[in-house]
Design a protein around this motif. Structure first.
Motif, PDB file in Angstrom:
ATOM      1  N   GLU A   1     -47.447  22.009  25.664  1.00  0.00           N
ATOM      2  CA  GLU A   1     -47.894  21.128  26.205  1.00  0.00           C
ATOM      3  C   GLU A   1     -47.258  20.587  28.104  1.00  0.00           C
ATOM      4  OE1 GLU A   1     -47.038  17.506  24.493  1.00  0.00           O
ATOM      5  OE2 GLU A   1     -44.891  17.512  24.896  1.00  0.00           O
ATOM      6  N   GLU A   2     -48.305  20.078  28.786  1.00  0.00           N
ATOM      7  CA  GLU A   2     -47.804  19.627  29.862  1.00  0.00           C
ATOM      8  C   GLU A   2     -46.478  18.941  30.028  1.00  0.00           C
ATOM      9  OE1 GLU A   2     -51.290  20.561  32.202  1.00  0.00           O
ATOM     10  OE2 GLU A   2     -51.365  18.877  31.860  1.00  0.00           O
TER      11      GLU A   2
ATOM     12  N   LYS B   1     -42.172  10.017  26.072  1.00  0.00           N
ATOM     13  CA  LYS B   1     -43.269  10.823  26.775  1.00  0.00           C
ATOM     14  C   LYS B   1     -44.748  10.943  26.256  1.00  0.00           C
ATOM     15  CE  LYS B   1     -44.166  15.791  27.999  1.00  0.00           C
ATOM     16  NZ  LYS B   1     -43.799  17.466  27.194  1.00  0.00           N
ATOM     17  N   TYR B   2     -45.835  10.578  27.282  1.00  0.00           N
ATOM     18  CA  TYR B   2     -47.350  10.416  27.255  1.00  0.00           C
ATOM     19  C   TYR B   2     -47.988  11.298  28.683  1.00  0.00           C
ATOM     20  CZ  TYR B   2     -47.084   6.025  30.114  1.00  0.00           C
ATOM     21  OH  TYR B   2     -47.360   4.682  30.652  1.00  0.00           O
ATOM     22  N   PHE B   3     -49.422  11.036  27.793  1.00  0.00           N
ATOM     23  CA  PHE B   3     -49.562  12.050  29.442  1.00  0.00           C
ATOM     24  C   PHE B   3     -50.923  10.870  29.632  1.00  0.00           C
ATOM     25  CE2 PHE B   3     -48.315  14.989  26.618  1.00  0.00           C
ATOM     26  CZ  PHE B   3     -47.667  15.458  26.841  1.00  0.00           C
TER      27      PHE B   3
ATOM     28  N   GLY C   1     -46.109  15.835  31.388  1.00  0.00           N
ATOM     29  CA  GLY C   1     -46.217  14.350  30.817  1.00  0.00           C
ATOM     30  C   GLY C   1     -45.304  13.374  31.603  1.00  0.00           C
TER      31      GLY C   1
ATOM     32  N   THR D   1     -54.220  16.103  30.331  1.00  0.00           N
ATOM     33  CA  THR D   1     -53.664  17.315  30.282  1.00  0.00           C
ATOM     34  C   THR D   1     -54.376  18.279  29.348  1.00  0.00           C
ATOM     35  OG1 THR D   1     -51.146  17.183  28.712  1.00  0.00           O
ATOM     36  CG2 THR D   1     -52.960  16.388  28.196  1.00  0.00           C
TER      37      THR D   1
ATOM     38  N   SER E   1     -47.095  12.074  23.234  1.00  0.00           N
ATOM     39  CA  SER E   1     -46.916  13.916  23.374  1.00  0.00           C
ATOM     40  C   SER E   1     -46.904  14.040  21.709  1.00  0.00           C
ATOM     41  CB  SER E   1     -44.830  14.093  24.156  1.00  0.00           C
ATOM     42  OG  SER E   1     -44.603  15.374  23.364  1.00  0.00           O
TER      43      SER E   1
ATOM     44  N   HIS F   1     -53.202   6.329  28.069  1.00  0.00           N
ATOM     45  CA  HIS F   1     -52.508   7.355  27.683  1.00  0.00           C
ATOM     46  C   HIS F   1     -52.280   8.269  26.438  1.00  0.00           C
ATOM     47  CE1 HIS F   1     -49.485   3.483  27.582  1.00  0.00           C
ATOM     48  NE2 HIS F   1     -49.089   4.662  26.490  1.00  0.00           N
TER      49      HIS F   1
END
Length: 148
Positions: free
Chosen positions: A83-84, A99-101, A86, A105, A54, A51
């Motif tokens: 950013e999206e 928060k992560y992706f 996540g 992303t 953010s 991952h």
């Protein structure tokens, strides 16, 4: 002499491991919004199990993803990089909600051209990739946004 050899070997091992694995690949594109406005799009493809964090993470947490744009006075940024959504999770490595992706992303930055439209815009992204047990050292990648 043993200390010197040990230190050199340690640097070699660290350097070779840090260069080998890269679970995040970046691609770029540009969308024309109007005669003077463009949207710069940076897409991160993230390998399964890894991952990317953010742009906003709590203090004492991991390195956030950071974008820097080399404007050379040719354009103005309109707002911050978006950013999206996540995922917000309890991160096992840092012991906090972060928060992560995963998988992929997209980050978007709008710009307004001042005078003449440049052929490309250069930027850098600094980021850190982690899985559930470890994090790789922070990495910086140059991004090139070609304007047609």
């Amino acid at each position: 002499m043993k200390k010197i050899v040990s230190i050199l070997l340690l640097f070699y091992v660290i350097g070779s491991n840090a260069q080998i694995y890269n679970p995040v690949k970046w691609t770029t594109s540009v969308v024309k919004i109007s005669e003077s406005e463009y949207e710069l799009i940076a897409k991160a493809s993230i390998e399964k199990g890894w991952h990317l964090y953010s742009q906003t993470v709590p203090e004492e947490g991991p390195l956030p993803t950071k974008f820097s744009f080399d404007g050379k006075g040719e354009y103005l940024k309109k707002g911050n990089t978006k950013e999206e959504e996540g995922h917000v999770v309890s991160d096992p490595i840092y012991g906090m909600k972060i928060k992560y992706f995963e998988n992929k992303t997209i980050f978007k930055q709008r710009i307004k051209i001042k005078d003449k439209v440049p052929k490309q815009i250069n930027a850098n992204v600094e980021f850190m990739a982690c899985d559930d047990s470890k994090c790789l050292p922070p990495k910086q990648v140059e991004l090139i946004f070609k304007i047609k």
